[in-house]
Enzyme design. Structure first.
Site, PDB file in Angstrom:
ATOM      1  N   CYS A  49      40.765  29.053  40.220  1.00 31.40           N
ATOM      2  CA  CYS A  49      39.768  30.359  40.227  1.00 31.40           C
ATOM      3  C   CYS A  49      38.361  30.285  40.746  1.00 31.40           C
ATOM      4  O   CYS A  49      37.931  31.149  41.286  1.00 31.40           O
ATOM      5  CB  CYS A  49      39.593  30.995  38.861  1.00 31.40           C
ATOM      6  SG  CYS A  49      38.720  30.256  37.578  1.00 31.40           S
ATOM      7  N   CYS A  73      35.664  22.030  36.311  1.00 31.19           N
ATOM      8  CA  CYS A  73      36.740  21.873  35.262  1.00 31.19           C
ATOM      9  C   CYS A  73      37.748  20.628  35.371  1.00 31.19           C
ATOM     10  O   CYS A  73      38.305  20.347  34.608  1.00 31.19           O
ATOM     11  CB  CYS A  73      37.612  23.349  35.206  1.00 31.19           C
ATOM     12  SG  CYS A  73      38.717  23.515  36.458  1.00 31.19           S
ATOM     13  N   CYS A 148      38.144  36.871  42.398  1.00 28.82           N
ATOM     14  CA  CYS A 148      37.295  38.000  41.729  1.00 28.82           C
ATOM     15  C   CYS A 148      38.247  39.054  41.528  1.00 28.82           C
ATOM     16  O   CYS A 148      39.298  39.342  42.337  1.00 28.82           O
ATOM     17  CB  CYS A 148      36.301  38.468  42.648  1.00 28.82           C
ATOM     18  SG  CYS A 148      35.386  39.832  41.887  1.00 28.82           S
ATOM     19  N   ASN A 264      40.878  13.605  41.254  1.00 26.10           N
ATOM     20  CA  ASN A 264      41.310  14.339  39.786  1.00 26.10           C
ATOM     21  C   ASN A 264      42.021  15.525  39.954  1.00 26.10           C
ATOM     22  O   ASN A 264      42.112  16.283  38.852  1.00 26.10           O
ATOM     23  CB  ASN A 264      40.007  14.229  38.948  1.00 26.10           C
ATOM     24  CG  ASN A 264      40.340  13.987  37.451  1.00 26.10           C
ATOM     25  OD1 ASN A 264      41.153  13.285  37.296  1.00 26.10           O
ATOM     26  ND2 ASN A 264      39.661  14.876  36.790  1.00 26.10           N
ATOM     27  N   ARG A 929      45.464  48.155  33.571  1.00 20.65           N
ATOM     28  CA  ARG A 929      44.750  49.358  34.418  1.00 20.65           C
ATOM     29  C   ARG A 929      45.822  50.411  35.165  1.00 20.65           C
ATOM     30  O   ARG A 929      46.785  50.003  35.764  1.00 20.65           O
ATOM     31  CB  ARG A 929      44.157  48.514  35.622  1.00 20.65           C
ATOM     32  CG  ARG A 929      42.999  49.465  36.414  1.00 20.65           C
ATOM     33  CD  ARG A 929      42.160  48.444  37.432  1.00 20.65           C
ATOM     34  NE  ARG A 929      41.114  49.095  37.790  1.00 20.65           N
ATOM     35  CZ  ARG A 929      40.152  48.589  38.466  1.00 20.65           C
ATOM     36  NH1 ARG A 929      40.437  47.312  38.758  1.00 20.65           N
ATOM     37  NH2 ARG A 929      39.121  49.411  39.002  1.00 20.65           N
ATOM     38  N   GLU A1280      40.484  53.604  36.980  1.00 15.54           N
ATOM     39  CA  GLU A1280      41.788  53.239  37.149  1.00 15.54           C
ATOM     40  C   GLU A1280      42.583  53.871  38.339  1.00 15.54           C
ATOM     41  O   GLU A1280      43.446  53.196  38.793  1.00 15.54           O
ATOM     42  CB  GLU A1280      42.661  53.578  35.920  1.00 15.54           C
ATOM     43  CG  GLU A1280      42.142  52.744  34.596  1.00 15.54           C
ATOM     44  CD  GLU A1280      42.938  53.157  33.283  1.00 15.54           C
ATOM     45  OE1 GLU A1280      43.996  52.597  33.103  1.00 15.54           O
ATOM     46  OE2 GLU A1280      42.423  53.945  32.686  1.00 15.54           O
TER      47      GLU A1280
END
Length: 1334
Positions: A49, A73, A148, A264, A929, A1280
């Site tokens: 992400c 991470c 995003c 990694n 939504r 929405e």
């Protein structure tokens, strides 16, 4: 071997010395927990992400400093030895000054919830450190690895556009801007454009100052400490980082089972899952210069195994540039070129002699193309060639291409070296891959690398392929080698092809033989779904087509040319009429496009989310123990093994709940399963431990014995078993039998939609903190509905509501997923805190969050439609089913919302529709939504498509004939007032140039056999307001301090929709004070009791009037003093009011005008307050052979009334549309039919749109509708509704598929379900390559 146990690195210019670093720890864990730098977020933990993006800087031999981004991470803490790390905190902040990138994001409204923003800042920051004036293509490429969910990406790209070389430094005086303004006519471009940022004094390429970026530490440049072997010892593992090949080989001989860690990217997950228990040593190979080599000789390319993908790309780019310079004759001797090669974060400096032959360029360009297709920058910067080969993935891009290019591996051990072919090697336990060799040929050679995936960029391959064709001088084939990834358990080479292709011509008979061989190989490897074999064949067909044109200049006709789809940079425009009042004061910000009030904190990483809060003394971490069965009786639970793990403090289950053991809207879901489990992922218990890593690992040690029961997974199974929640929902209007009799055509069909994950970037989290007395608790949690969480906790703990304070400052996205499902973490955390009297934190890992928290409801509709020959819809009879999961949650309400929404903007005289919520054994689906309305509208648009196909009319004709008019009545009895849909339709038709573009699409389709385009216009009508009367209320508390500052508290939750900003704008107007004087901090059930959920696009409608009410009260109290002293500044007025004991605190309350609950059976009352309308035109392009697709252009015209903040509203429109784009295309998640386990629970396999997915031209216009009166200054809810417009993408794809089918004689309706994945698109285009062969 010299060793040290000191880990030394720099963070934002400050030296850090860690004496006992944990070899298992990641950089992200250390930043957030040890250094208390929470700006770097943990969004997924998989490198998928980009929320955790940081920049690393290191010194190369030769004193060259290189900068590159990584996913913190995944990046090992021990690997940062000798490296300078820059986090968002080191880029800029409001106190010392924001960096230009951060300023541009603020001004361009390039953020909403803000959770992902620090990652975007670092990706852009690193790009500009390496390239002061990149192209727009460079910008998009740099952001491919950052996701995003809120903005739709366009404003982020606009924020970075001023730094690009395409942007004009003339700002608003640019001729392009002037021309655009002239073409815009009555519309005013109100949102900051890239060029207008120059005029505001930010983002000129010449305004960047080196003082804004951290200086590379001199200690890292001068000390030799960082060129020595280091060794770090932890509880489980020892980390050893050698600096010579001899050391590494010696260590490998000593520890043959020790894994060699490189980037990694794969090893991180293996380490997390405990796969390396066989050896307590981790060997780090990235600091060994001999593994970093790159050389190009006259016969081969030599690449070190530790060479990263980005380093390889850098070498190739430099080499290709050099060869091009030589080709142009700028070097006297073109045969041999000597140059210094120092590439990004290379571990050494070398001078190579490159030999070249023009035929080598084919190889190099092909490898470079693979590099460009490989993952994203954060992964390319650390993933190595050797690691990619050894990753075990059957679709590795490196492995697939290198096998086609006949690569050879050089394997090394203390016993020496040996060479083995890549496609047939075995690695001994003491061996490592030292280098990879790719041989050149001096014959004519064509190569190719193709990658087909779910998302066009930053996506693992569904199928990838490498092809190498070598020709003799007479143009017969010397060698044809084809490799495929993704079509079998391992990467495979079509070995038979080379044998029968030898000495043959590259002609049609050979082409047919090769396709036959590929098809047979796929069949032998168990590929039965049809997609992968078809794509594998299509890949060779494209290669054959290109080779024919290149070698023989052959093409049957222009339409037969197979070209790749283009990827132009995204551009957009935003238009709206001024939303301010004539003569509006400078302090009155209402109607102005002001930035989000938290923007500066967000872009600098100072905005605090739940898991950003520092650990408290004595805090424990809670991890859930989950069911691994879909439907079973629990026979026994044994946590004893888990309780013996050091650091584990306890286990919770249903026996620890002192009060009510169930929760939910229908009180039908157990906090901890007691006797039965009803889905995979249901909570059985919880482990309490000192760290989240200990708790997570201990959970897997809890042993549960089950007695399996028969599960129900699908809607069809639920229908057969009559497994439903509650009563059937019905929508009746008119007489359908009469409608059918009046119809010229009766059309039947069925349609279904699928699951969609919310994919909020901030995972579900809760921190339960017991107070010292009176059984009081503070619950910090990620919820849209604080009072609901409060009530659930009070019921579980047998506590009154005044003892539990639920606090939410902001959410990192929610989209409905945090209305009710936060109880999955909040309840166990509160119960644990109550039992142990210690603070308890619970944060769901991304894969667990995606597995257990519920999704958008899948729908199945079976319909019968009556229609006239002109396309007028006369009657619809339908049954709609949704898959609710194992508990009811919001399933019945979602079904009712779909009932109301299904007619969309179309007047249908006779309706009989039933809705059923199915009870199944999957995690409980919930609000998301759109809340059922997207599914209802998608079903309706399929009906429109079906009717259009049967009547041989265009979809647009059917829609236009049936559009609502002012004064029409909906089937549920609501009068349409201020119905603007027809005006929007006409405006969109004109602005988008639909008629002209439709002709261009038809012309394109006539001239292209293998690529097709489609264009479609659709509408949306979204009911704003909630049918239950009690949900339509809001409250506020406004306090004026004696220094003149104002604190506003309201009952809504800020989750990226700009609610706080709009509330401050309203208060600013009401109090007549600047926005800067007003502040909002958090929503709290202690400050405001009985709050209702923030959702349904009603936040502004219920909170805005409440804030206004409180402010009006204060203004009235201050009126005598203000009238007496009209010249006093606000600060003096506030102070004197305090001195005169004027009450400077006021509550406000709002309630909608509705006076009763809506009675669905009798159609009494009003389910919604009003409707928000929108119309969109979308154009797409598809690849007939592979299903690959791209949205070329989207033009939206939207009615938001009179916008309170046009920038925020446009951001909501774009973000909602792009989230819906994912629903309609790439977001495919499913339940495994044999086990009931949720599939694709990771951003690596579940593909939400990224920066490359959005429309390449993205235009939004706010319709002028300023006279429509609502409760909040004539504005309309906008969060929405825009998502519903994304159905236009699906309908445009259907048009493109229809064009593909028509060219082979397939006409009429076809069923393309949602999402329209590449597999579905390709299948519906039919096997056109097979037809060509036959």
């Amino acid at each position: 071997m010299t060793t040290t146990d000191r880990l030394v690195f720099f963070i934002n210019g400050k030296k850090v010395v860690e004496l006992k670093p944990d070899p298992e720890a990641t950089l992200l864990q250390y930043l957030r927990r040890s250094l208390l730098l929470p700006g770097t977020k943990e969004g997924c933990g998989h490198g998928g992400c980009g929320s955790c993006t940081v920049m690393l800087s290191r010194l190369q031999p030769g004193k060259r400093i290189v900068h590159y981004t990584v996913n913190a991470c995944l990046f090992p803490l021990c690997a940062v030895h000798g490296i300078a790390v820059t986090t968002v905190e080191g880029v800029g902040n409001p106190r010392t000054g924001l960096h230009e990138i951060q300023k541009c994001l603020v001004v361009s409204h390039g953020l909403q919830c803000g959770f992902c923003t620090p990652g975007f800042v670092l990706s852009a920051f690193c790009l500009l450190r390496n390239n002061a004036q990149p192209s727009k293509e460079d910008v998009e490429r740099a952001l491919e690895g950052n996701l995003c969910r809120c903005t739709g990406y366009r404003p982020i790209l606009d924020a970075l556009a001023p730094f690009t070389k395409e942007d004009c430094i003339m700002g608003d005086n640019c001729c392009k801007i002037k021309n655009a303004d002239q073409q815009a006519g009555q519309f005013t471009q109100g949102v900051a454009s890239p060029s207008s940022l120059h005029a505001q004094g930010v983002a000129s390429p010449f305004s960047l100052h080196e003082t804004q970026v951290p200086i590379f530490p001199s200690e890292l440049q001068l000390s030799e400490e960082f060129n020595t072997t280091v060794s770090f010892h932890g509880n489980q593992f020892t980390w050893i980082s050698p600096v010579t090949l001899a050391e590494l080989l010696t260590l490998k001989a000593k520890y043959p089972a020790a894994p060699i860690v490189m980037g990694n990217t794969t090893a991180a997950l293996s380490l997390k899952q405990g796969r390396f228990k066989g050896c307590p040593v981790l060997l780090y190979g990235m600091n060994v210069p001999d593994l970093k080599m790159f050389a190009c000789t006259d016969s081969q390319v030599i690449m070190g195994a530790a060479l990263t993908i980005a380093e390889l790309g850098g070498h190739l780019k430099l080499l290709m540039i050099t060869l091009e310079v030589s080709r142009l004759g700028l070097f006297s001797s073109p045969k041999r070129i000597r140059l210094s090669c120092v590439m990004q974060h290379n571990a050494h400096r070398s001078t190579y002699t490159y030999f070249w032959n023009k035929k080598h360029v084919e190889y190099l360009a092909c490898i470079q193309h693979m590099v460009e297709k490989y993952a994203a920058d954060q992964i390319r910067n650390v993933a190595t060639l050797g690691g990619s080969i050894l990753s075990g993935r059957n679709n590795s891009d490196v492995l697939t291409l290198f096998m086609a290019l006949e690569a050879t591996l050089v394997l090394a051990s203390v016993n020496g070296e040996r060479m083995v072919p890549l496609d047939n090697y075995t690695l001994n336990r003491d061996e490592i891959i030292k280098t990879i060799l790719i041989p050149f040929t001096h014959k004519t050679c064509l190569t190719s690398f193709v990658k087909e995936s779910t998302r066009r960029t930053f996506s693992l391959a569904t199928v990838n392929s490498g092809i190498k064709l070598v020709l003799n001088d007479d143009k017969t084939i010397d060698n044809l080698r084809i490799s495929y990834g993704g079509v079998s358990d391992t990467t495979m080479v079509a070995t038979g092809v080379g044998k029968f292709a030898k000495n043959r011509q590259l002609d049609y008979p050979l082409f047919k033989d090769v396709i036959g061989c590929i098809t047979s190989l796929c069949s032998e490897n168990g590929q039965t779904d049809g997609y992968k074999p078809s794509v594998a064949a299509a890949i060779f067909f494209k290669f054959y087509n290109a080779a024919q044109r290149k070698l023989y200049k052959k093409v049957r006709r222009p339409a037969c040319i197979v070209d790749c789809m283009s990827m132009e940079p995204c551009v957009g425009s935003q238009y709206y009429d001024p939303c301010t009042e004539p003569g509006q004061s400078a302090t009155d910000s209402l109607g102005k496009p002001v930035p989000n009030v938290s923007s500066e904190d967000i872009v600098s990483g100072q905005a605090v989310y739940v898991d950003d809060m520092p650990s408290l003394p004595g805090e424990l971490f809670l991890s859930l123990v989950l069911s691994r069965r879909a439907h079973a009786k629990i026979l026994s639970v044994d946590p004893s093994a888990a309780l013996q793990v050091p650091g584990v403090h306890g286990y919770l289950d249903h026996t620890d709940v002192p009060g009510k053991k169930v929760f939910g809207n229908a009180a039908d879901e157990e906090i901890f399963a007691s006797e039965y489990v009803l889905c995979v992922g249901q909570t059985v218990g919880a482990i309490l431990a000192e760290t989240r890593e200990i708790a997570s690992k201990a959970c897997f040690l809890v042993k549960i014995e089950y007695e399996e029961l028969t599960p129900i997974f699908t809607i069809e199974e639920a229908i057969e078993a009559q497994s439903f929640f509650g009563k059937t929902g019905r929508l009746l209007d008119g007489d359908v039998e009469t409608g059918f009799k009046e119809s010229d055509h009766i059309i039947t069909g069925d349609y279904e939609t699928s699951l969609q994950e919310h994919f909020y970037l901030e995972p579900q989290a809760a921190l339960a903190v017991p107070r010292m007395e009176n059984n009081e608790f503070d619950i910090y949690c990620t919820t849209q509905y604080g009072a609901f969480v409060q009530g659930s906790i009070c019921a579980a703990l047998n506590l009154p509501a005044n003892r539990v304070n639920v606090r939410t400052r902001r959410l990192g996205g929610a989209f409905g997923g945090k209305e009710t499902r936060n109880n999955l973490v909040a309840l166990p955390a509160a119960i644990a805190a109550h039992k142990y009297r210690r603070p308890v934190r619970a944060v769901l890992p991304r894969e667990v969050d995606m597995e257990i928290t519920g999704k958008r409801h899948p729908f199945l509709a079976r319909y019968k439609v009556g229609v006239t020959s002109s396309g007028k819809l006369k009657a619809v009879e339908m049954k709609m089913y949704n898959n609710g999961g194992f508990s009811e949650d919001a399933s019945a309400a979602v079904g009712y919302a779909a009932l109301d929404a299904f007619t969309n903007c179309y007047r249908i005289e006779n309706v009989n529709v039933e809705s059923y919520a199915c009870r199944t054994n999957i995690p409980s689906n919930t609000a998301i939504r759109g809340f059922g309305q997207p599914q209802g509208i998608t079903i309706m648009e399929d009906i429109i498509f079906n009717v259009a196909c049967n009547l041989r009319l265009s979809q647009e004709t059917i829609r236009e004939v049936n559009l609502y008019r002012e004064g029409d009545m909906t089937p549920y009895g609501m009068l349409l007032e201020n119905c603007t849909v027809r005006d929007l339709w006409d405006q969109c038709m004109k602005q988008s140039g639909f008629v002209t573009r439709l002709k261009a699409v038809e012309e394109f389709n006539r001239n292209n056999q293998w690529r097709k385009r489609g264009i479609s216009m659709t509408t949306e009508k979204f009911g704003v307001g909630l049918p239950p009367l009690f949900l339509n209320q809001g409250s506020a508390l406004v306090s004026i301090y004696k220094d003149g500052t104002v604190l506003v508290t309201h009952s809504g939750v800020e989750m990226g929709q700009g609610l706080n900003t709009k509330m401050i704008q309203i208060a600013s107007r009401a109090l007549n004070v600047p926005m800067e004087k007003i502040h909002i901090n958090e929503t709290s059930t202690e400050r405001l009791p009985n709050t209702i959920m923030t959702g349904g696009s009603t936040g502004t409608d219920v909170c805005g009037p409440a804030v206004l009410d409180a402010c009006t009260t204060l203004v009235e109290r201050l009126a005598p003093l203000r009238n007496e002293h009209p010249d006093w500044p606000w600060e003096k007025l506030a102070f004197e009011a305090f001195m005169q004991r004027v009450k400077l605190i006021a509550t406000g309350f709002s309630r909608c005008p509705k006076e009763c609950d809506y009675n669905r059976e009798q159609k009494q009352g009003q389910p919604y307050d009003y409707f928000t309308y929108g119309v969109v035109c979308t154009e797409v392009e598809i690849d007939v052979l592979t299903g690959e697709n791209q949205v070329l252009q989207t033009d939206i015209v939207f009615d938001v009334g009179k916008s309170l903040n046009p920038a925020i509203d446009i951001g909501q429109i774009e973000g909602g549309f792009v989230q819906g784009l994912g629903m309609m295309t790439s977001e495919d998640i499913s339940v495994e039919c044999s086990t009931g386990r949720m599939q694709h629970c990771s951003p690596l396999s579940y593909k939400v749109p990224n920066v490359r997915s959005v429309p390449r031209r993205f235009n939004v216009t706010l319709m002028k509708n300023h006279d429509f009166k609502t409760v909040a200054y004539s504005s309309k809810g906008v969060g929405e509704p825009p998502l519903l417009l994304s159905v236009s993408v699906l309908m445009a794809i259907k048009e493109a598929v229809l064009a593909a089918r028509t060219q082979i004689g397939l006409t009429g309706y076809f069923r393309l379900t949602c999402p329209a994945t590449v597999q579905k698109i390709q299948a519906l285009c039919s096997n056109q390559l097979g037809r060509l062969l036959n």
